[in-house]
Write a protein that holds these residues in place. Structure first.
Motif, PDB file in Angstrom:
ATOM      1  N   CYS A 124       0.835  -1.209   0.000  1.00 36.02           N
ATOM      2  CA  CYS A 124       0.000   0.000   0.000  1.00 36.02           C
ATOM      3  C   CYS A 124       0.870   1.260   0.000  1.00 36.02           C
ATOM      4  O   CYS A 124       0.580   2.218  -0.731  1.00 36.02           O
ATOM      5  N   LEU A 125       1.923   1.267   0.801  1.00 37.46           N
ATOM      6  CA  LEU A 125       2.818   2.426   0.842  1.00 37.46           C
ATOM      7  C   LEU A 125       3.540   2.617  -0.490  1.00 37.46           C
ATOM      8  O   LEU A 125       3.698   3.749  -0.957  1.00 37.46           O
ATOM      9  N   GLU A 126       3.973   1.523  -1.092  1.00 39.89           N
ATOM     10  CA  GLU A 126       4.639   1.615  -2.399  1.00 39.89           C
ATOM     11  C   GLU A 126       3.681   2.131  -3.460  1.00 39.89           C
ATOM     12  O   GLU A 126       4.054   2.959  -4.295  1.00 39.89           O
ATOM     13  N   GLU A 127       2.432   1.658  -3.411  1.00 44.18           N
ATOM     14  CA  GLU A 127       1.426   2.111  -4.362  1.00 44.18           C
ATOM     15  C   GLU A 127       1.165   3.609  -4.201  1.00 44.18           C
ATOM     16  O   GLU A 127       1.064   4.343  -5.183  1.00 44.18           O
ATOM     17  N   LYS A 128       1.113   4.056  -2.968  1.00 43.69           N
ATOM     18  CA  LYS A 128       0.896   5.480  -2.692  1.00 43.69           C
ATOM     19  C   LYS A 128       2.063   6.315  -3.230  1.00 43.69           C
ATOM     20  O   LYS A 128       1.868   7.377  -3.833  1.00 43.69           O
ATOM     21  N   ALA A 129       3.285   5.833  -3.038  1.00 42.84           N
ATOM     22  CA  ALA A 129       4.464   6.556  -3.525  1.00 42.84           C
ATOM     23  C   ALA A 129       4.473   6.612  -5.052  1.00 42.84           C
ATOM     24  O   ALA A 129       4.825   7.637  -5.640  1.00 42.84           O
ATOM     25  N   VAL A 130       4.068   5.530  -5.707  1.00 46.14           N
ATOM     26  CA  VAL A 130       4.025   5.500  -7.171  1.00 46.14           C
ATOM     27  C   VAL A 130       2.971   6.483  -7.678  1.00 46.14           C
ATOM     28  O   VAL A 130       3.210   7.211  -8.656  1.00 46.14           O
ATOM     29  N   ARG A 131       1.799   6.518  -7.001  1.00 49.98           N
ATOM     30  CA  ARG A 131       0.762   7.473  -7.409  1.00 49.98           C
ATOM     31  C   ARG A 131       1.254   8.914  -7.265  1.00 49.98           C
ATOM     32  O   ARG A 131       0.989   9.758  -8.130  1.00 49.98           O
ATOM     33  N   ARG A 133       4.371   9.973  -7.376  1.00 47.90           N
ATOM     34  CA  ARG A 133       5.364  10.224  -8.428  1.00 47.90           C
ATOM     35  C   ARG A 133       4.682  10.438  -9.779  1.00 47.90           C
ATOM     36  O   ARG A 133       5.050  11.324 -10.554  1.00 47.90           O
ATOM     37  N   LYS A 134       3.650   9.621 -10.049  1.00 49.46           N
ATOM     38  CA  LYS A 134       2.905   9.746 -11.303  1.00 49.46           C
ATOM     39  C   LYS A 134       2.225  11.116 -11.386  1.00 49.46           C
ATOM     40  O   LYS A 134       2.245  11.767 -12.444  1.00 49.46           O
ATOM     41  N   LYS A 135       1.650  11.561 -10.282  1.00 49.26           N
ATOM     42  CA  LYS A 135       0.979  12.860 -10.257  1.00 49.26           C
ATOM     43  C   LYS A 135       1.976  13.987 -10.522  1.00 49.26           C
ATOM     44  O   LYS A 135       1.689  14.931 -11.265  1.00 49.26           O
ATOM     45  N   MET A 136       3.179  13.888  -9.935  1.00 45.56           N
ATOM     46  CA  MET A 136       4.207  14.907 -10.159  1.00 45.56           C
ATOM     47  C   MET A 136       4.622  14.932 -11.636  1.00 45.56           C
ATOM     48  O   MET A 136       4.826  15.995 -12.213  1.00 45.56           O
ATOM     49  N   LEU A 137       4.758  13.743 -12.233  1.00 44.47           N
ATOM     50  CA  LEU A 137       5.122  13.664 -13.643  1.00 44.47           C
ATOM     51  C   LEU A 137       4.027  14.255 -14.537  1.00 44.47           C
ATOM     52  O   LEU A 137       4.312  14.940 -15.519  1.00 44.47           O
ATOM     53  N   GLU A 138       2.768  13.995 -14.195  1.00 45.35           N
ATOM     54  CA  GLU A 138       1.644  14.528 -14.969  1.00 45.35           C
ATOM     55  C   GLU A 138       1.607  16.047 -14.900  1.00 45.35           C
ATOM     56  O   GLU A 138       1.270  16.707 -15.872  1.00 45.35           O
ATOM     57  N   GLU A 139       1.941  16.596 -13.753  1.00 44.78           N
ATOM     58  CA  GLU A 139       1.948  18.060 -13.584  1.00 44.78           C
ATOM     59  C   GLU A 139       3.034  18.720 -14.429  1.00 44.78           C
ATOM     60  O   GLU A 139       2.903  19.855 -14.847  1.00 44.78           O
ATOM     61  N   ASN A 140       4.115  18.011 -14.669  1.00 40.32           N
ATOM     62  CA  ASN A 140       5.228  18.545 -15.454  1.00 40.32           C
ATOM     63  C   ASN A 140       5.027  18.406 -16.967  1.00 40.32           C
ATOM     64  O   ASN A 140       5.814  18.902 -17.748  1.00 40.32           O
ATOM     65  N   ILE A 141       3.976  17.688 -17.363  1.00 40.32           N
ATOM     66  CA  ILE A 141       3.732  17.494 -18.805  1.00 40.32           C
ATOM     67  C   ILE A 141       3.056  18.705 -19.377  1.00 40.32           C
ATOM     68  O   ILE A 141       2.271  19.377 -18.940  1.00 40.32           O
TER      69      ILE A 141
END
Length: 141
Positions: A124-131, A133-141
């Motif tokens: 669950c913690l790993e999934e939260k960290a991946v989400r 990171r994904k959100k940060m990447l989406e914001e930079n697009i």
């Protein structure tokens, strides 16, 4: 730097480790004399199959009397070895004596259910960290 307290004394915990182990072993062994005789047989069979000795001297196996001495809170001369405690835990299926020893070190025994819950929490913690990171990447697009 931390000021030491007069009340932060770990020696008390160390002094109480063997009585705690004996008490846990006593609870696991039960009070029934016939049950203890069968327990001695299981302990001896496990030790024989593993090729380990739980006694010193000429004795090749433990007796019910020795088991009773190991479990007696007042007997300070007949202390079970770590190997004897491990074999006892395996024979009874109860890790409580090991838990009593590990508590002094601030550790605990992890059961299969505890491990499953730990792994789930880690996922669950790993999934939260991946989400995140994904959100940060989406914001930079």
């Amino acid at each position: 730097m931390r000021q030491l307290s007069l009340f932060d004394d770990d020696n008390g915990a160390l002094a109480g480790v063997m009585p705690a182990i004996r008490a846990a072993m006593n609870r696991a062994a039960g009070a029934d004399a016939e049950g203890r005789k069968r327990l001695v047989d299981r302990i001896n069979a496990l030790a024989t199959n593993a090729g380990v000795r739980l006694t010193q001297g000429n004795a090749k196996a433990i007796s019910k009397d020795l088991l009773d001495k190991w479990l007696s809170p007042s007997d300070r001369e007949h202390t079970p070895s770590l190997l004897a405690v491990v074999v006892f835990c395996k024979a009874t299926g109860d890790p409580a004596p090991l838990r009593a020893a590990l508590t002094v070190l601030g550790l605990d025994v992890m059961t299969a259910e505890d491990k499953r819950q730990r792994d789930y929490g880690r996922a669950c913690l790993e999934e939260k960290a991946v989400r995140k990171r994904k959100k940060m990447l989406e914001e930079n697009i």
